[in-house]
Write a protein that holds these residues in place. Structure first.
Motif, PDB file in Angstrom:
ATOM      1  N   ALA A  43      35.433  27.123  52.211  1.00  0.00           N
ATOM      2  CA  ALA A  43      35.920  26.556  53.478  1.00  0.00           C
ATOM      3  C   ALA A  43      35.308  25.171  53.698  1.00  0.00           C
ATOM      4  O   ALA A  43      36.003  24.223  54.095  1.00  0.00           O
ATOM      5  N   GLU A  44      34.015  25.042  53.439  1.00  0.00           N
ATOM      6  CA  GLU A  44      33.355  23.743  53.662  1.00  0.00           C
ATOM      7  C   GLU A  44      33.853  22.693  52.667  1.00  0.00           C
ATOM      8  O   GLU A  44      34.041  21.530  53.015  1.00  0.00           O
ATOM      9  N   THR A  45      34.064  23.111  51.425  1.00  0.00           N
ATOM     10  CA  THR A  45      34.583  22.170  50.417  1.00  0.00           C
ATOM     11  C   THR A  45      35.995  21.714  50.782  1.00  0.00           C
ATOM     12  O   THR A  45      36.328  20.527  50.681  1.00  0.00           O
TER      13      THR A  45
ATOM     14  N   GLN B 151      37.240  21.435  53.663  1.00  0.00           N
ATOM     15  CA  GLN B 151      37.190  20.488  54.789  1.00  0.00           C
ATOM     16  C   GLN B 151      36.882  19.072  54.291  1.00  0.00           C
ATOM     17  O   GLN B 151      37.500  18.105  54.731  1.00  0.00           O
TER      18      GLN B 151
ATOM     19  N   ALA C 209      40.025  17.845  52.660  1.00  0.00           N
ATOM     20  CA  ALA C 209      41.093  17.584  53.633  1.00  0.00           C
ATOM     21  C   ALA C 209      40.820  16.310  54.434  1.00  0.00           C
ATOM     22  O   ALA C 209      41.739  15.706  54.991  1.00  0.00           O
ATOM     23  N   ASP C 210      39.550  15.908  54.482  1.00  0.00           N
ATOM     24  CA  ASP C 210      39.220  14.632  55.142  1.00  0.00           C
ATOM     25  C   ASP C 210      39.513  13.429  54.243  1.00  0.00           C
ATOM     26  O   ASP C 210      39.239  12.288  54.611  1.00  0.00           O
TER      27      ASP C 210
ATOM     28  N   SER D  60      42.522  15.875  47.655  1.00  0.00           N
ATOM     29  CA  SER D  60      43.699  16.392  48.359  1.00  0.00           C
ATOM     30  C   SER D  60      44.912  15.581  47.926  1.00  0.00           C
ATOM     31  O   SER D  60      44.964  14.374  48.150  1.00  0.00           O
TER      32      SER D  60
ATOM     33  N   GLU E 161      42.051  27.913  51.348  1.00  0.00           N
ATOM     34  CA  GLU E 161      41.472  27.151  52.474  1.00  0.00           C
ATOM     35  C   GLU E 161      42.198  25.814  52.641  1.00  0.00           C
ATOM     36  O   GLU E 161      42.428  25.352  53.757  1.00  0.00           O
TER      37      GLU E 161
ATOM     38  N   LEU F 296      44.266  24.286  55.946  1.00  0.00           N
ATOM     39  CA  LEU F 296      43.949  23.006  56.585  1.00  0.00           C
ATOM     40  C   LEU F 296      45.083  21.989  56.475  1.00  0.00           C
ATOM     41  O   LEU F 296      45.306  21.194  57.381  1.00  0.00           O
ATOM     42  N   THR F 297      45.783  21.971  55.335  1.00  0.00           N
ATOM     43  CA  THR F 297      46.766  20.900  55.106  1.00  0.00           C
ATOM     44  C   THR F 297      48.203  21.412  55.038  1.00  0.00           C
ATOM     45  O   THR F 297      49.137  20.616  55.007  1.00  0.00           O
TER      46      THR F 297
END
Ligand SMILES: [Fe+2]
Length: 574
Positions: free
Chosen positions: A401-403, A405, A408-409, A435, A523, A527-528
């Motif tokens: 999940a942290e990766t 994020q 996705a940034d 991404s 994940e 997010l995307t």
């Protein structure tokens, strides 16, 4: 029964693979340990030691050592063909006839020394030499898992003498239908043009293939390079696949093409750009390879393909994903299995699987390529703490999940987990990820680390749940060995991984083969909206793929990348 397969016979891509009772327990390339791409001129010492250690066995426990290079008798047409076609270089022709197994005996000596040096015992163990193309064929057929009669293709530069193999597999046995011999080599012809286009053989072929879609194959007629009719072909070795004095020479280096090729096409390409007329030459050689290969496949294997639709394929040319897309599109083809380690590293698996089968122990279907070393989080932390400069790291609570994020940034990350991949493709354990929906991510990766030619495509890893929609097919693709046409509606969603011609060289990820990578993709989807990441191998240009945590740190601090995830820790730059 324990079978060790060794490669390194053709002076590059030394590797080792270990089968225990038909199960492939370890396989790794020597280059990863030596940190020297293709490990030219090396034997697989470190690779063999790793295989033993991974399996937890001692050297004396090995029953059989298999090697993908065999003696070729004077009765075989191979040496006569070679001699006849090299009349213009009499020393080569005479060597083929009078001491045609010189290289075999040199190899044999090197292997025996390795076996003694590592305590395996040259006198004790059973040694099984396997013809190079039979090893390629075995690495494809025996690992495909296909039960029905299967067409087998092998295309490479050359092994002992053979360059091209057509045959079939049935009930666990491989049957030869036809072989072609040097200098009549499709891989050699493509390799010669690769050199002409300013790239190195062994790696540059991918670049030629990547350049081809920018060009127009109809602008230049390359048909003079090869004469192919009625199931036969002859390469024009006045132009390519040349040896001896016929070779073009520049600054003391000899090339696999002649000066006549320069007279015809102009000076060799230089630099990093895709420019005319070279893009058209790339398009033409790709087109010629595809046409010739498809014609020969249809000639020799058409009936088997009609019967069962199954094909198994290996040899360096099997990494030409564009040709593979066209093979899949041939009428009657239901499934194509390409050995992911299609080039010579994979012949360690090929020779070992062949010897195992011959000894009456069938080998399992290949399910994944995560066959190299793995490291625990504690080992990763230790590598950080002992590193030559201070390393800032923190434990992650939820790695995927942290990766996701960070990705996705819009940031690229280096991603290191589990057992290293065997073969040239990073498939989610030693990767640089981005991404694919963020425009400019490919450029950022190039700027921060890869420094590869800007026009070369990056490739996607895709969740199995969305792959059929994106790629418009149900054909399996676990190893990035095929391109597929990307669905129109997805092109704008994942622009960073769609090539100039609208295709993508995709890896379809399943949960059971790589649960952590699968979770990361899930994940990303949350997010995307897209269960896709851009995936390229974890290395700097010209270096082998990263193997250990220290290699990863060297790569990370030698680049401008900002994030490195190793097992459960996140390393960032200050
Ligand atoms: Fe080969």
């Amino acid at each position: 029964m324990i079978v060790l397969g060794l490669s390194g016979a053709v002076n590059h891509d030394a590797s080792a693979a270990l089968y225990i009772d038909g199960k492939l327990v370890a396989a790794v390339e020597e280059e990863r340990f030596l940190r020297d791409k293709h490990a030219k001129g090396k034997m697989p010492y470190e690779a063999t030691k790793f295989c033993l250690e991974q399996a937890g066995i001692t050297p004396e426990q090995i029953d059989i050592v298999a090697f993908p290079y065999a003696e070729i008798g004077l009765k075989s047409p191979a040496r006569w063909h070679y001699a006849k076609r090299h009349w213009y270089a009499p020393d080569r022709a005479l060597t083929a006839l009078f001491s045609g197994n010189r290289r075999y005996w040199r190899n044999h000596q090197n292997v025996m020394k390795l076996l003694d040096d590592l305590g395996i015992g040259a006198d004790r163990v059973k040694f099984v030499p396997v013809e190079h193309h039979l090893a390629h064929a075995s690495s494809a057929y025996h690992l495909s898992g296909f039960k029905e009669k299967t067409a087998i293709i092998g295309i490479d530069g050359k092994g002992e003498y053979a360059t091209t193999f057509f045959g079939y597999g049935e009930n666990g046995r491989i049957h030869k239908i036809k072989e072609f011999y040097d200098p009549d080599s499709l891989g050699g012809m493509y390799g010669a043009l690769t050199e002409y286009l300013g790239f190195e053989m062994l790696d540059g072929e991918f670049k030629v293939m990547g350049m081809a879609p920018y060009g127009d194959p109809s602008r230049f007629d390359f048909s003079r390079l090869i004469d192919c009719k009625d199931g036969n072909f002859k390469v024009n070795n006045k132009l390519v696949n040349t040896v001896g004095l016929r070779r073009h020479k520049k600054n003391g280096k000899g090339y696999f093409f002649s000066s006549d090729l320069i007279d015809w096409l102009g000076p060799m390409r230089e630099g990093d750009e895709k420019d005319e007329p070279y893009i058209d030459y790339a398009a033409s050689i790709q087109d010629l390879l595809e046409k010739t290969a498809l014609q020969l496949i249809d000639h020799y294997l058409g009936d088997i393909i009609k019967e069962t639709g199954k094909i198994a394929y290996a040899g360096g040319v099997a990494l030409n994903v564009k040709l593979n897309q066209r093979i899949i599109a041939m009428p009657g083809v239901k499934e194509l299995f390409v050995q992911p380690a299609a080039s010579d590293a994979g012949t360690a698996i090929g020779a070992a699987s062949y010897a195992s089968q011959m000894a009456g122990v069938p080998v399992e279907k290949m399910e994944h390529v995560y066959l190299g070393p793995a490291y625990t989080t504690e080992q990763c932390i230790e590598a950080c703490d002992n590193y030559e400069q201070p390393v800032t790291w923190q434990r992650m609570n939820n790695v995927t999940a942290e990766t996701a994020q960070i990705l996705a940034d819009g940031n690229p990350i280096s991603w290191f987990q589990g057992r290293m991949e065997f073969g040239p493709r990073a498939l989610g354990n030693r990767s640089i990820l981005g991404s694919p929906s963020h425009s400019g991510v490919a450029d950022r990766i190039n700027a921060q680390i890869k420094y590869r030619e800007r026009w070369r495509p990056f490739c996607p890893s895709i969740l199995d749940t969305v792959a059929p929609e994106i790629l418009q097919t149900d054909h399996p693709s676990p190893y990035m060995t095929f391109t597929f046409d990307v669905n129109e509606s997805w092109k704008s969603r994942i622009p960073e991984v769609v090539h100039e011609d609208g295709t993508a060289r995709a890896q379809i990820v399943t949960q059971h083969t790589n649960p952590r990578y699968y979770s990361l993709l899930q994940e990303m989807e949350k997010l995307t909206g897209n269960g896709v990441v851009l995936n390229t191998s974890l290395n700097r240009r010209g270096e082998p793929m990263v193997c250990s945590p220290t290699d990863a740190l060297n790569m990370f601090f030698g680049s401008d990348l900002q994030y490195l995830v190793m097992e459960d820790i996140l390393i960032t730059k200050q």
